[in-house]
Design an enzyme around this catalytic site. Sequence first.
Site, PDB file in Angstrom:
ATOM      1  N   HIS C  79      13.129  30.336  42.894  1.00  0.00           N
ATOM      2  CA  HIS C  79      11.887  29.641  42.370  1.00  0.00           C
ATOM      3  C   HIS C  79      11.348  28.651  43.492  1.00  0.00           C
ATOM      4  N   ASP C 108     -16.650  37.355  61.248  1.00  0.00           N
ATOM      5  CA  ASP C 108     -15.335  37.555  60.876  1.00  0.00           C
ATOM      6  C   ASP C 108     -14.410  36.543  61.598  1.00  0.00           C
ATOM      7  N   TYR C 261       2.780  19.138  53.898  1.00  0.00           N
ATOM      8  CA  TYR C 261       1.391  18.916  54.200  1.00  0.00           C
ATOM      9  C   TYR C 261       0.727  20.176  54.397  1.00  0.00           C
ATOM     10  N   SER C 272     -12.325  18.698  48.339  1.00  0.00           N
ATOM     11  CA  SER C 272     -13.459  17.791  49.000  1.00  0.00           C
ATOM     12  C   SER C 272     -14.940  18.687  48.926  1.00  0.00           C
ATOM     13  N   LYS C 335      -7.931   8.777  51.261  1.00  0.00           N
ATOM     14  CA  LYS C 335      -8.718  10.254  50.758  1.00  0.00           C
ATOM     15  C   LYS C 335      -8.958   9.945  49.345  1.00  0.00           C
TER      16      LYS C 335
HETATM   17  C1  HEA Z   1       4.524  24.875  44.231  1.00  0.00           C
HETATM   18  C2  HEA Z   1       5.433  24.664  43.855  1.00  0.00           C
HETATM   19  C3  HEA Z   1       6.187  24.723  42.593  1.00  0.00           C
HETATM   20  C4  HEA Z   1       5.704  25.025  41.221  1.00  0.00           C
HETATM   21  C5  HEA Z   1       4.261  25.595  40.918  1.00  0.00           C
HETATM   22  C6  HEA Z   1       6.723  24.947  40.331  1.00  0.00           C
HETATM   23  C7  HEA Z   1       6.512  25.052  39.030  1.00  0.00           C
HETATM   24  C8  HEA Z   1       7.585  24.828  38.126  1.00  0.00           C
HETATM   25  N1  HEA Z   1       8.815  24.320  38.133  1.00  0.00           N
HETATM   26 FE1  HEA Z   1       9.641  24.005  40.218  1.00  0.00          FE
HETATM   27  N2  HEA Z   1      10.274  23.628  41.913  1.00  0.00           N
HETATM   28  C9  HEA Z   1       9.702  23.830  43.224  1.00  0.00           C
HETATM   29  C10 HEA Z   1       8.421  24.047  43.241  1.00  0.00           C
HETATM   30  C11 HEA Z   1       7.478  24.286  42.382  1.00  0.00           C
HETATM   31  N3  HEA Z   1       7.707  24.279  41.115  1.00  0.00           N
HETATM   32  C12 HEA Z   1      10.549  23.644  44.204  1.00  0.00           C
HETATM   33  C13 HEA Z   1      10.436  23.498  45.838  1.00  0.00           C
HETATM   34  C14 HEA Z   1      11.809  23.321  43.720  1.00  0.00           C
HETATM   35  C15 HEA Z   1      13.261  23.114  44.401  1.00  0.00           C
HETATM   36  C16 HEA Z   1      14.230  24.292  44.595  1.00  0.00           C
HETATM   37  C17 HEA Z   1      15.423  23.965  44.829  1.00  0.00           C
HETATM   38  O1  HEA Z   1      15.985  23.015  44.550  1.00  0.00           O
HETATM   39  O2  HEA Z   1      15.867  24.681  45.939  1.00  0.00           O
HETATM   40  C18 HEA Z   1      11.971  23.559  42.277  1.00  0.00           C
HETATM   41  C19 HEA Z   1      12.620  23.070  41.329  1.00  0.00           C
HETATM   42  C20 HEA Z   1      12.325  23.094  40.027  1.00  0.00           C
HETATM   43  C21 HEA Z   1      13.713  22.817  38.975  1.00  0.00           C
HETATM   44  C22 HEA Z   1      14.909  21.989  39.520  1.00  0.00           C
HETATM   45  C23 HEA Z   1      15.938  22.899  39.454  1.00  0.00           C
HETATM   46  C24 HEA Z   1      17.328  22.334  39.720  1.00  0.00           C
HETATM   47  O3  HEA Z   1      17.234  21.689  40.419  1.00  0.00           O
HETATM   48  O4  HEA Z   1      18.086  22.953  39.075  1.00  0.00           O
HETATM   49  C25 HEA Z   1      12.994  22.873  37.623  1.00  0.00           C
HETATM   50  C26 HEA Z   1      13.452  22.264  36.478  1.00  0.00           C
HETATM   51  O5  HEA Z   1      13.115  22.354  35.618  1.00  0.00           O
HETATM   52  C27 HEA Z   1      11.544  23.492  37.886  1.00  0.00           C
HETATM   53  C28 HEA Z   1      10.618  23.756  36.778  1.00  0.00           C
HETATM   54  C29 HEA Z   1       9.383  24.166  37.269  1.00  0.00           C
HETATM   55  C30 HEA Z   1       8.481  24.463  36.143  1.00  0.00           C
HETATM   56  C31 HEA Z   1       8.756  24.372  34.609  1.00  0.00           C
HETATM   57  C32 HEA Z   1       7.415  24.793  36.768  1.00  0.00           C
HETATM   58  C33 HEA Z   1       6.201  25.405  35.824  1.00  0.00           C
HETATM   59  O6  HEA Z   1       5.118  24.780  36.321  1.00  0.00           O
HETATM   60  C34 HEA Z   1       6.086  26.582  35.857  1.00  0.00           C
HETATM   61  C35 HEA Z   1       4.957  27.192  35.244  1.00  0.00           C
HETATM   62  C36 HEA Z   1       5.082  28.686  34.935  1.00  0.00           C
HETATM   63  C37 HEA Z   1       4.233  29.467  35.046  1.00  0.00           C
HETATM   64  C38 HEA Z   1       2.849  29.120  35.350  1.00  0.00           C
HETATM   65  C39 HEA Z   1       4.118  30.953  34.920  1.00  0.00           C
HETATM   66  C40 HEA Z   1       4.741  31.132  33.521  1.00  0.00           C
HETATM   67  C41 HEA Z   1       4.061  32.772  32.766  1.00  0.00           C
HETATM   68  C42 HEA Z   1       4.802  33.287  32.080  1.00  0.00           C
HETATM   69  C43 HEA Z   1       6.329  32.743  31.869  1.00  0.00           C
HETATM   70  C44 HEA Z   1       4.542  34.478  31.641  1.00  0.00           C
HETATM   71  C45 HEA Z   1       5.336  34.940  30.488  1.00  0.00           C
HETATM   72  C46 HEA Z   1       5.534  36.323  30.930  1.00  0.00           C
HETATM   73  C47 HEA Z   1       6.019  37.149  29.834  1.00  0.00           C
HETATM   74  C48 HEA Z   1       6.450  36.629  28.638  1.00  0.00           C
HETATM   75  C49 HEA Z   1       6.333  38.603  30.319  1.00  0.00           C
HETATM   76  N4  HEA Z   1      11.331  23.569  39.331  1.00  0.00           N
HETATM   77  C1  HEA Z   2       2.581  18.567  48.646  1.00  0.00           C
HETATM   78  C2  HEA Z   2       3.814  18.348  48.930  1.00  0.00           C
HETATM   79  C3  HEA Z   2       4.157  16.925  49.215  1.00  0.00           C
HETATM   80  C4  HEA Z   2       3.443  15.704  49.424  1.00  0.00           C
HETATM   81  C5  HEA Z   2       2.168  15.820  49.785  1.00  0.00           C
HETATM   82  C6  HEA Z   2       4.338  14.614  49.628  1.00  0.00           C
HETATM   83  C7  HEA Z   2       4.061  13.614  50.003  1.00  0.00           C
HETATM   84  C8  HEA Z   2       4.904  12.378  49.964  1.00  0.00           C
HETATM   85  N1  HEA Z   2       6.242  12.513  49.842  1.00  0.00           N
HETATM   86 FE1  HEA Z   2       7.351  14.026  49.258  1.00  0.00          FE
HETATM   87  N2  HEA Z   2       8.627  15.823  48.874  1.00  0.00           N
HETATM   88  C9  HEA Z   2       7.927  16.985  48.785  1.00  0.00           C
HETATM   89  C10 HEA Z   2       6.624  17.438  48.621  1.00  0.00           C
HETATM   90  C11 HEA Z   2       5.628  16.353  49.025  1.00  0.00           C
HETATM   91  N3  HEA Z   2       5.556  15.248  49.219  1.00  0.00           N
HETATM   92  C12 HEA Z   2       9.048  17.816  48.211  1.00  0.00           C
HETATM   93  C13 HEA Z   2       8.602  19.290  48.137  1.00  0.00           C
HETATM   94  C14 HEA Z   2      10.045  17.125  48.442  1.00  0.00           C
HETATM   95  C15 HEA Z   2      11.479  17.538  47.888  1.00  0.00           C
HETATM   96  C16 HEA Z   2      12.168  18.469  48.900  1.00  0.00           C
HETATM   97  C17 HEA Z   2      13.412  18.758  48.228  1.00  0.00           C
HETATM   98  O1  HEA Z   2      14.381  17.904  48.351  1.00  0.00           O
HETATM   99  O2  HEA Z   2      13.566  19.843  47.647  1.00  0.00           O
HETATM  100  C18 HEA Z   2       9.741  15.864  48.729  1.00  0.00           C
HETATM  101  C19 HEA Z   2      10.626  14.820  49.035  1.00  0.00           C
HETATM  102  C20 HEA Z   2      10.322  13.499  49.574  1.00  0.00           C
HETATM  103  C21 HEA Z   2      11.287  12.527  49.847  1.00  0.00           C
HETATM  104  C22 HEA Z   2      12.693  12.794  50.027  1.00  0.00           C
HETATM  105  C23 HEA Z   2      13.348  12.300  48.716  1.00  0.00           C
HETATM  106  C24 HEA Z   2      14.954  12.772  48.639  1.00  0.00           C
HETATM  107  O3  HEA Z   2      15.200  13.908  48.666  1.00  0.00           O
HETATM  108  O4  HEA Z   2      15.598  11.648  48.711  1.00  0.00           O
HETATM  109  C25 HEA Z   2      10.626  11.476  50.334  1.00  0.00           C
HETATM  110  C26 HEA Z   2      11.136  10.300  50.825  1.00  0.00           C
HETATM  111  O5  HEA Z   2      10.475   9.437  51.463  1.00  0.00           O
HETATM  112  C27 HEA Z   2       9.111  11.768  50.145  1.00  0.00           C
HETATM  113  C28 HEA Z   2       8.360  10.927  50.538  1.00  0.00           C
HETATM  114  C29 HEA Z   2       6.871  11.196  50.160  1.00  0.00           C
HETATM  115  C30 HEA Z   2       5.807  10.280  50.622  1.00  0.00           C
HETATM  116  C31 HEA Z   2       5.817   8.886  51.004  1.00  0.00           C
HETATM  117  C32 HEA Z   2       4.592  11.163  50.332  1.00  0.00           C
HETATM  118  C33 HEA Z   2       3.414  10.516  50.740  1.00  0.00           C
HETATM  119  O6  HEA Z   2       2.593  11.552  51.467  1.00  0.00           O
HETATM  120  C34 HEA Z   2       2.351  10.202  49.654  1.00  0.00           C
HETATM  121  C35 HEA Z   2       1.157   9.373  49.969  1.00  0.00           C
HETATM  122  C36 HEA Z   2       0.364   9.191  48.738  1.00  0.00           C
HETATM  123  C37 HEA Z   2       0.158   8.002  47.913  1.00  0.00           C
HETATM  124  C38 HEA Z   2       0.954   6.861  48.336  1.00  0.00           C
HETATM  125  C39 HEA Z   2      -0.933   8.090  46.839  1.00  0.00           C
HETATM  126  C40 HEA Z   2      -2.244   7.729  47.121  1.00  0.00           C
HETATM  127  C41 HEA Z   2      -2.179   6.361  47.889  1.00  0.00           C
HETATM  128  C42 HEA Z   2      -3.004   5.394  47.360  1.00  0.00           C
HETATM  129  C43 HEA Z   2      -3.691   5.277  45.913  1.00  0.00           C
HETATM  130  C44 HEA Z   2      -2.940   4.060  48.081  1.00  0.00           C
HETATM  131  C45 HEA Z   2      -2.437   2.842  47.858  1.00  0.00           C
HETATM  132  C46 HEA Z   2      -0.853   3.337  47.659  1.00  0.00           C
HETATM  133  C47 HEA Z   2      -0.071   2.452  48.240  1.00  0.00           C
HETATM  134  C48 HEA Z   2       0.014   1.168  48.942  1.00  0.00           C
HETATM  135  C49 HEA Z   2       1.598   2.799  47.689  1.00  0.00           C
HETATM  136  N4  HEA Z   2       9.197  12.991  49.490  1.00  0.00           N
END
Ligand code: HEA
Ligand code: HEA
Lengths: 224, 113, 653, 421
Positions: C79, C108, C261, C272, C335
């Site tokens: 997933h 292109d 990012y 935007s 932003k």
């Molecule tokens: C872009 C990234 C993205 C998106 C969109 C989602 C979407 C969703 N994620 Fe995702 N998730 C991750 C990125 C994302 N996730 C990542 C990076 C992890 C970490 C993995 C890891 O730990 O290694 C994670 C882990 C993660 C966990 C934790 C698993 C764990 O730690 O054990 C869970 C648990 O609830 C979860 C739930 C969901 C759900 C409910 C959605 C929903 O938004 C999904 C919505 C579903 C749909 C929009 C499609 C549904 C359509 C159908 C079902 C059609 C039905 C068809 C028929 C009946 C034929 N995600």
């Molecule tokens: C789209 C992807 C995305 C983005 C944009 C971000 C953005 C940020 N992430 Fe996130 N992050 C993930 C995707 C992302 N992250 C994923 C996938 C993981 C888990 C991976 C995994 O373990 O599976 C993760 C995990 C993760 C961790 C590790 C957690 C852990 O495993 O223990 C941390 C720790 O610092 C972190 C921090 C941040 C911070 C500080 C930002 C910042 O960029 C956010 C900045 C934005 C704001 C703060 C809001 C707007 C700001 C304002 C309105 C201004 C005023 C605000 C203040 C003064 C606070 N992220």
Amino acid sequence: MAHTAAESHAPTHHYTTTGLDNRKVAIWMFIGSECMLFASLISTYLIYKGKNLVGPLPHEAWTNPQTGQVMPAILDIPVTSVSTFVLLMSSLSMVLALAAVENRGKPVPPGLGGRILSSSKLWLFMTCLMGAIFLGFQAYEFTSFVHEGLTIRRNLFGSSFFTLTGFHGAHVTAGVIWLGTLLAIDMKRGLQPKDAVWVDIAALYWHFVDVVWIAIFTLVYLIQ
Amino acid sequence: MANDHGSHASPDHAHEHPTWKQYKWVALILTVITAFEVWAYYVPALVASPFFVPMLLIMSAAKFVIVVMFYMHLKYDNRLFKALFTGPLIIAMATLIGLLFLLATHKAEGGIG
Amino acid sequence: MATVAASPTYTDSAGSHRTGIMDWLTTVDHKKIGTLYLHTALFFFLVGGVEAVIMRAQLMGPNGTLVSAEVFNQLFTMHGTTMVFLVIMPLSAAFFNFLIPLQIGARDVAFPRLNAFSYWVYLFGGLFITIPIFFNAAPDGGWFAYTPLTGREYSPGQNLNFWVLGIQILGISSLAAAFNFATTIINMRAPGMTLMRMPMFTWMSFVVQWLIILAFPVITIALFFMQFDRFFGTNFYAVSAGADPLLWQHLFWIFGHPEVYILILPAFGLVSEVLPTYSRKPLFGYAVVAYSGILIGFLGFGVWAHHMFAVGMGPIADTVFGVTTMLIAIPTGVKIFNWIFTMWGGSIRFTTAMKFAIALIAMFTIGGISGITHAAPPSDMQQTDTYYIVAHFHYVLYGGAIMGIFAGLYHYFPKWYGRKMDERLGTWHFWLNFIAFNLTFFPMHFAGMLGMPRRIYTYDAGQGWELFNRLSSYGAFLMAPAFLIFLWNFFRSKTRGEVAGDNPWDAATLEWSIPSPPPEYNFAQIPMVTSRYPLWDITHPERMAGIPHSAEGWDDAKQRTGEHVTSGGKHEADVAPMHIESERRSAKELGIPMPNPTIKPLWVAAGILVLFSSLPVMYAGKNMIAFAMMAIGGSMFVGFLYAWLTTPMEDAH
Amino acid sequence: MTGIFRPRQLAAIVAAALPLLLAACSGQYPNSTFTQLTDFNRDANGLWNTMMFWATIVFVFVEVLLVYVMFKFRRRPGGPEPVQTHGNTKLELTWTVLPAVILVFIAVPTVKSIWRFQSGAPANALQVDVIGHQWWWEFRYPEQNIVTANELYLPIGRPVNFTLRSADVIHSFWIPQLAGKRDLMRNRTNTLWFTPDSVTPQAFNGSCNEFCGASHANMRFRAYTVSQADFDSWAAGQAANAIFPVAPPAAAPAGATATTVAATTQDTVAAAAPTAGYAFPLSELPPHVLPKTPIPAGLTIADDVLAAGDAQRGFQQYSRSSCIGCHKIRGNPSSLGVIGPDLTHLGSRHTLAAGLFPNDARHLALWIKNARKMKPLASTSMPTLGMGEIDPILKTTVTAGLGGLTDQQISDIVAYLMTLK
Ligand code: HEA
Ligand code: HEA
Ligand code: CUA
Ligand SMILES: [Cu+2]
């Protein structure tokens, strides 16, 4: 307007914003990317240096506790110095090849020296040859290490050393093939100034591979 | 913006590359530095001194810069290329140094007692 | 002048493209490649979504028995991997492909055939990594595959081989595409389209290409180490040989943080575009929005270890990485506020696209703030690896990236297909999706802070997590109908939606100055741009009074294209001052050379697939077959690559 | 336009959520991180509260502003063309500087807190070595000379310093109510310390938080905070060797040899009373600490067979079964294995198999019968031993030749193990 085998739109008929050739912009970005690639490899090598549970080791002698055999430090500096020198000089012949292609059609300077300098085939060939010599040295080095008991599975040093220098060797190999292809084209129909970009990007790649070796030679071989 | 005002001449004759005269001097300098590096490796007093490593690093950096500037024509070419190369190079070196610091603390033990 | 000319009928536009299967296999047209990316990624979204829904069904109550531990571990690994590498990145790539050339006024991308190659590599890599799940052999090490668990010693099965090779294949695709798009943006802009006049989507894409160029090599190396360990017995991650268990983690996150990012910035770019259009105002603080994007990208390289606060890096590293992470709130906040002030004083039209864009602002802020709470290491030690983190990243990934991409899809659909998506269905999709999203992921904050670890296939009763898990699961079940409504709307509208016209939303940028869908050559004449909002210069000159205009860059362009204008005699001028093109003629009529379709990139990609597939065969002990596959794959790769490079891209003309 | 009400609902959700957070400290949420029981958690919570204070301000400000803008500036029929603003340097500076200032207020306490808990444990700290295994916990108290598994005893009021290492992959040690988590790995030694100074005698759940393979979800443990006196009693009991058969206190010194044991008759067993140290009273365990994992379908043992288990026979059976290759029972000279948990005082533990099951005769018997069915395990850990059972990993049926045990033999072993208080 006939086109040469150009992946990009040829600049003469399509506008480019900077006036530069697409291929050259792309190769420089590729080189930037390669910096990160080699940085990762080199850091791994340096981190694992001195962390080995068993020998052989790069700069220190090592006694095998099981056999009681004493293994000398494994790196062979004189041999590597020679191959390093060869690779450095290949960069010289590479720039000469490029200059020869760029200046094709211009009057050849008088004398034998002038004729030699304007032969792109000669310099392309020399570059390939020196690249191949470098690879030969590397093959020799690798086999002799294996004979001394250092394989890629032996210890952390073996894994990181062979992978780092092996990656570099693979780059040299790709470069030799690339330049060889250009040489073949040159022999077949002669490279013209309009083809110079092809030689230019190959040259940039080649020099980059050379500067990476400059770093490797110091960091891996000379620093203890 | 910066990138827009590069040399606008067509790339075929974008820049006057240096010639054999310069190239041979460059090659000579590279050879001399390399020879000096290898020589230093065989002087125990030098190797033991605290200057050894910085000295080698500086010499290899010098060779690096020379090749990039003259053989890769970065000195003469469009500014854009300088940016495309130095930016990534700086990030790469910073990453390398960061990694060396972060991973220095590891102790290879093999098994656990 | 002020209104858009009558739009061509849809059949007319469809007629000019061949649509047979070979046409899709051989296309080098960036718009069609974008379409391929879009459909493939939507398919994978369904796959990743179904995986998520199964997980939620398992976790609906304590001690669930729907799936086994092994299957669950494959589900969350796939997933995460699917959503990150096979959904969001390719959805962004779909927009890079379709939009970047149109937005900068190019015919292109810089390397059209390389572009096709990127797509095929992506498709093959995606299938390579996904298919094993149907054989209960999918990767099961989590999406960041920490060593030593993923080494051969502790994961002897084939599962992880598919992951390590699959991600490597996908990396080739991303890198090839990144060089291509970065070159395109640097070098293919129309005359007068200076960097500070580029549409914001192109700006953010440019930053993303750099992130890919610099971050992917690191994961490439990390993956090579893992491959060598698994296939050739090296020791990079072999703890018993003294290896450092943190090496992989550092290398992975040096890539992994810029990667997040990479996932969000294209969505930022899309909103935007959307926000100004439906507010009838230019983007507030254009320059600052662009610079903050660069700053986010740059800072993104210095914060990776915030994913490792529990590994014990010591107080210095914790301090440095904690503080640099917090700094990212500043450019991101800039932003957020600039977007809000783009709407301020505007005349806001609540189309579906606009709803999604506003939802991004609202939801991403929540995810960003929770991000800040784990930027503080002592606090993160209570949060890391719990559902609180899962909540954080779904708020930024789904609430940010996916919402932004939906906004972009509704906004650009008319340009893509010449028809609008249905707004009523769109509204249903939006609300259902919005409610379900919050219902799914908001309770996870509580589950996490109340002690629930992530990546557990089961939990005991009475731990105080039942309520939150049940809510999350209901939410997930509700997301399925939302997504199905979207798909229905999407596919139906392609043929039955309301005909859109060139510029249905009254937007300001170049892509809206040409017919919808765009002709294969995009621009009959390359527009010469004078300002940031070239189309509004024509349609709403009164709006454009306050911004600088100039003919910067025109002279060079004329000089450099002049040869072409006169040489053929019969051609019209290749460049012309900013204008609206509503006429649709063929490239031949216009004398515009188009790259020839070619199947070679596909075969080169297939060669790569065969090469990589040989390794699991070798792992299974079938060396002879593996060597044969290597030979075949290698010669396919080299042979077709040579054939590709020695074939001219265009016919002589 | 419907669009305008959305973030309001959201604000409502958040408002509703805050009391929930408060409730989280109560017994309804037994693994809450919002407790004040240790110095560590008080510190982390202080930080959390600071961050939540600013986060709430930022959140409310952004969302309210957004709702206001959506409401105020929505398109009205015949409305005027909007004023075209392109930016405002002062405003943009403001929203660059203000967040920066807020971050200072967050960063300063963060950094303080980092250094407070990472500059070494107090000198008087109790030393506990934790070793993570796939998928169970080994706890060693070097000063007290104790090796045990899956259950921790901590004296109230004394700092405790954990030294964290792993035998295989990476694990992470976490007791949410007492402190944050730290990873355990090879080739690196980690530490974590805190003081359970505001806590009554209480039982806590702990878990592994780094994904470590198939049974990561089943790698749990228990921690008991007890008075210093009870701790000392427990420690003394655990440090002693197992005594079997349990002899009258004066007669048999700890560490009876195999021959003497074999020679002892049935009545000495009957006469003996177990000499065990303190154990956290079973009756006082709160419900969430008592495992409720269901027994897998199809795995049974008859009540009468189980009741007929004989400790003496069990002792002999155990001592010649494969158990001894993996498990250690100090006091049983043949049981020297180190791969599995130390069973010396198994009977004093309340849970089985890393907190997955209650430690009673039935669960113990079923565990021995088919451990790999009771808990997904790797092929290198506890095998399936019940005769006729199907090994879920090897897919083979266990036979006598493979060391299979009959239900009767298992019941005997259970009876023996239960005496190891
Ligand atoms: C872009 C990234 C993205 C998106 C969109 C989602 C979407 C969703 N994620 Fe995702 N998730 C991750 C990125 C994302 N996730 C990542 C990076 C992890 C970490 C993995 C890891 O730990 O290694 C994670 C882990 C993660 C966990 C934790 C698993 C764990 O730690 O054990 C869970 C648990 O609830 C979860 C739930 C969901 C759900 C409910 C959605 C929903 O938004 C999904 C919505 C579903 C749909 C929009 C499609 C549904 C359509 C159908 C079902 C059609 C039905 C068809 C028929 C009946 C034929 N995600
Ligand atoms: C789209 C992807 C995305 C983005 C944009 C971000 C953005 C940020 N992430 Fe996130 N992050 C993930 C995707 C992302 N992250 C994923 C996938 C993981 C888990 C991976 C995994 O373990 O599976 C993760 C995990 C993760 C961790 C590790 C957690 C852990 O495993 O223990 C941390 C720790 O610092 C972190 C921090 C941040 C911070 C500080 C930002 C910042 O960029 C956010 C900045 C934005 C704001 C703060 C809001 C707007 C700001 C304002 C309105 C201004 C005023 C605000 C203040 C003064 C606070 N992220
Ligand atoms: Cu041990 Cu997870
Ligand atoms: Cu991150």
